[in-house]
Design a protein around this motif. Structure first.
Motif, short mmCIF file in Angstrom:
data_model
loop_
_atom_site.label_atom_id
_atom_site.label_comp_id
_atom_site.label_asym_id
_atom_site.label_seq_id
_atom_site.Cartn_x
_atom_site.Cartn_y
_atom_site.Cartn_z
N ALA A 1 21.95 -57.94 -3.90
CA ALA A 1 20.94 -59.01 -3.90
C ALA A 1 19.78 -58.66 -2.98
CB ALA A 1 21.58 -60.33 -3.46
N PHE A 2 20.07 -58.14 -1.78
CA PHE A 2 19.00 -57.77 -0.86
C PHE A 2 18.16 -56.63 -1.41
CE2 PHE A 2 21.80 -59.77 2.44
CZ PHE A 2 20.88 -60.73 2.85
N GLY A 3 18.81 -55.69 -2.11
CA GLY A 3 18.04 -54.60 -2.72
C GLY A 3 17.17 -55.09 -3.86
N TRP A 4 17.71 -55.94 -4.71
CA TRP A 4 16.95 -56.50 -5.84
C TRP A 4 15.76 -57.29 -5.33
CZ3 TRP A 4 19.56 -60.21 -9.95
CH2 TRP A 4 18.64 -60.48 -10.97
N ARG A 5 15.92 -58.01 -4.25
CA ARG A 5 14.85 -58.85 -3.71
C ARG A 5 13.64 -58.02 -3.31
NH1 ARG A 5 13.64 -61.65 1.29
NH2 ARG A 5 12.87 -63.74 0.79
N ARG A 6 13.87 -56.80 -2.88
CA ARG A 6 12.77 -55.93 -2.45
C ARG A 6 11.86 -55.52 -3.61
NH1 ARG A 6 11.29 -55.33 2.90
NH2 ARG A 6 13.15 -55.63 4.19
N LEU A 7 12.31 -55.71 -4.83
CA LEU A 7 11.54 -55.27 -5.99
C LEU A 7 10.57 -56.32 -6.49
CD1 LEU A 7 14.44 -53.48 -7.88
CD2 LEU A 7 12.68 -52.45 -6.44
N PHE A 8 10.53 -57.47 -5.84
CA PHE A 8 9.55 -58.51 -6.16
C PHE A 8 8.39 -58.46 -5.17
CE2 PHE A 8 13.46 -60.18 -8.00
CZ PHE A 8 13.03 -60.77 -9.19
N ALA A 9 7.25 -58.98 -5.62
CA ALA A 9 6.13 -59.13 -4.69
C ALA A 9 6.52 -60.11 -3.58
CB ALA A 9 4.90 -59.65 -5.43
N ARG A 10 5.98 -59.91 -2.39
CA ARG A 10 6.40 -60.69 -1.22
C ARG A 10 6.25 -62.19 -1.43
NH1 ARG A 10 7.12 -57.80 3.48
NH2 ARG A 10 6.57 -55.58 3.39
N ASP A 11 5.19 -62.62 -2.11
CA ASP A 11 4.91 -64.05 -2.21
C ASP A 11 5.74 -64.75 -3.30
OD1 ASP A 11 3.58 -62.54 -4.11
OD2 ASP A 11 1.91 -63.92 -4.29
N VAL A 12 6.48 -64.00 -4.12
CA VAL A 12 7.27 -64.64 -5.18
C VAL A 12 8.74 -64.21 -5.13
CG1 VAL A 12 5.28 -64.88 -6.72
CG2 VAL A 12 6.70 -62.80 -6.85
N ARG A 13 9.16 -63.62 -4.02
CA ARG A 13 10.53 -63.13 -3.95
C ARG A 13 11.53 -64.28 -3.99
NH1 ARG A 13 10.07 -58.50 0.81
NH2 ARG A 13 9.20 -56.86 -0.55
N PRO A 14 12.48 -64.26 -4.93
CA PRO A 14 13.55 -65.25 -4.92
C PRO A 14 14.45 -65.04 -3.70
CG PRO A 14 13.39 -64.14 -7.05
CD PRO A 14 12.58 -63.36 -6.09
N SER A 15 15.23 -66.03 -3.38
CA SER A 15 16.15 -65.90 -2.25
C SER A 15 17.29 -64.96 -2.61
CB SER A 15 16.69 -67.26 -1.86
OG SER A 15 17.46 -67.81 -2.92
N ALA A 16 17.91 -64.38 -1.59
CA ALA A 16 19.06 -63.50 -1.82
C ALA A 16 20.22 -64.24 -2.50
CB ALA A 16 19.50 -62.87 -0.50
N PRO A 17 20.52 -65.51 -2.10
CA PRO A 17 21.60 -66.21 -2.80
C PRO A 17 21.32 -66.40 -4.30
CG PRO A 17 21.19 -67.28 -0.71
CD PRO A 17 20.11 -66.25 -0.89
N ALA A 18 20.05 -66.62 -4.67
CA ALA A 18 19.72 -66.77 -6.08
C ALA A 18 20.01 -65.49 -6.85
CB ALA A 18 18.26 -67.16 -6.24
N LEU A 19 19.64 -64.36 -6.26
CA LEU A 19 19.87 -63.09 -6.93
C LEU A 19 21.35 -62.71 -6.94
CD1 LEU A 19 16.80 -61.17 -5.46
CD2 LEU A 19 17.00 -62.27 -7.69
N ALA A 20 22.06 -63.05 -5.86
CA ALA A 20 23.50 -62.80 -5.83
C ALA A 20 24.20 -63.64 -6.89
CB ALA A 20 24.06 -63.10 -4.45
N ALA A 21 23.77 -64.91 -7.02
CA ALA A 21 24.36 -65.78 -8.05
C ALA A 21 24.10 -65.24 -9.44
CB ALA A 21 23.81 -67.19 -7.91
N ALA A 22 22.90 -64.70 -9.67
CA ALA A 22 22.57 -64.14 -10.98
C ALA A 22 23.46 -62.95 -11.31
CB ALA A 22 21.10 -63.73 -11.01
N THR A 23 23.69 -62.09 -10.31
CA THR A 23 24.56 -60.94 -10.53
C THR A 23 26.00 -61.38 -10.77
OG1 THR A 23 23.14 -59.61 -9.09
CG2 THR A 23 25.32 -58.74 -9.58
N GLY A 24 26.46 -62.35 -9.97
CA GLY A 24 27.83 -62.84 -10.14
C GLY A 24 28.03 -63.51 -11.49
N ALA A 25 27.06 -64.33 -11.91
CA ALA A 25 27.17 -65.02 -13.19
C ALA A 25 27.18 -64.02 -14.34
CB ALA A 25 26.01 -66.00 -13.36
#
Length: 326
Positions: A76-100
């Motif tokens: 999740a932390f790695g995926w978050r780095r691939l977004f622009a700074r002003d639109v980065r989703p939270s790490a829990p959101a990305l972790a939930a997406a991967t888990g789902a």
């Protein structure tokens, strides 16, 4: 009046068919049948052989699950780095997406997990990224996944006495990682080419791709995620009392990850488990032990994925309640 080209006409017909109710019903029925088939095969295996973790060392199983949870966080932390700074989703959101996506992979064919990721990310309150930005980030994560597997596949190929075909497969995984790295590095530079910059898509990709520094940081986190998964698989070997090694864990990891890259595969998790078990058999592990380990590994991955979804959903619900209270 402009006459549509044959290719455009074919695309329009395909879109009409895809949007039609009979097509959507047919797809739903097919996916349901695939899910039922996967569930039936799983139940049949458990009835015949029992749950693989039933006689495992509980402390080692918990340790492996903790490592898998850590792998979700790193991803999740790695995926978050691939977004622009002003639109980065939270790490829990990305972790939930991967888990789902992992959980739904029990029934859904391969590559459908990307739709699950997009849907989950957009449902979180912290997500400000648009649809195209999320899609691009998923593509970049796939490239970085492949890049992170390159050293693991190279080590596995160098430390095992496999036949030519498995070694060739590991070589393909390593080569794909090198190519993926080149693509990620080149994407931000596309706009500098005068020939390519005239295309709107190329300019958009150049503007929205992660910079070299952010991509490098994302790769470090994603490589850490794969490393944690490899260690978790090795611990799971020990938990099941199998004569495994870290190299066998790498072989299973590379094979299952390579199968996940297939364009369409029935029941994604089952395909990954089958590919991993097949690689273990080629490496000299008994067929029954290889299948038991594959089922236990994928089951633990799915279970920890469900835990990640529950924890992230609780975090999101708390944030919404706090926002309402204010």
């Amino acid at each position: 009046m402009r006459v549509p080209r044959p290719r455009q006409q074919s695309l329009e017909r395909a879109l009409r068919v895809a949007r039609s109710k009979p097509f959507r019903v047919g797809v739903t029925v097919c996916l349901s049948l695939v899910g039922l088939a996967a569930a039936a095969l799983t139940v049949r295996h458990f009835v015949a052989s029992g749950w693989p973790l039933a006689h495992a060392d509980p402390s080692l199983v918990v340790a492996a699950a903790a490592l898998f949870l850590g792998a979700y966080a790193f991803k999740a932390f790695g995926w978050r780095r691939l977004f622009a700074r002003d639109v980065r989703p939270s790490a829990p959101a990305l972790a939930a997406a991967t888990g789902a996506a992992t959980v739904t992979g029990i029934a859904l064919p391969g590559r459908f997990d990307d739709l699950v990721r997009i849907t989950v990310v957009r449902r979180f309150r912290s997500s400000k990224a648009g649809f195209r930005a999320i899609c691009l980030s998923i593509v970049l994560v796939g490239f970085l996944d492949s890049a992170a597997l390159t050293p693991l596949a190279s080590v596995a190929a160098g430390l095992t006495e496999l036949s030519a075909w498995p070694r060739a497969g590991l070589a393909v995984v390593a080569a794909a990682g090198i190519g993926s790295t080149a693509i990620v590095v080149a994407m931000p530079r596309l706009g500098r080419s005068r020939r390519l910059a005239r295309f709107r898509l190329v300019r958009w990709l150049a503007d929205h791709s992660a910079g070299t520094l952010d991509a490098a940081k994302a790769w470090i986190f994603i490589a850490g995620s794969w490393g944690l998964r490899a260690v978790a698989l090795y611990v799971l070997f020990l938990a099941l009392g199998l004569k495994g090694s870290f190299v066998l864990a790498l072989l299973f990891l590379c094979a299952s990850a390579a199968s996940a890259a297939l364009p369409v595969a029935p029941a994604g998790q089952a395909t990954q488990a089958g590919a991993g078990a097949g690689m273990l058999v080629l490496a000299g592990v008994g067929a029954s032990s290889a299948v038991a380990f594959a089922v236990a590994a994928q089951g633990l991955v799915v279970l920890t994925g469900a835990m990640v979804v529950l924890l992230a959903s609780a975090w999101e619900a708390r944030g919404r309640l706090v926002a309402i209270a204010r």
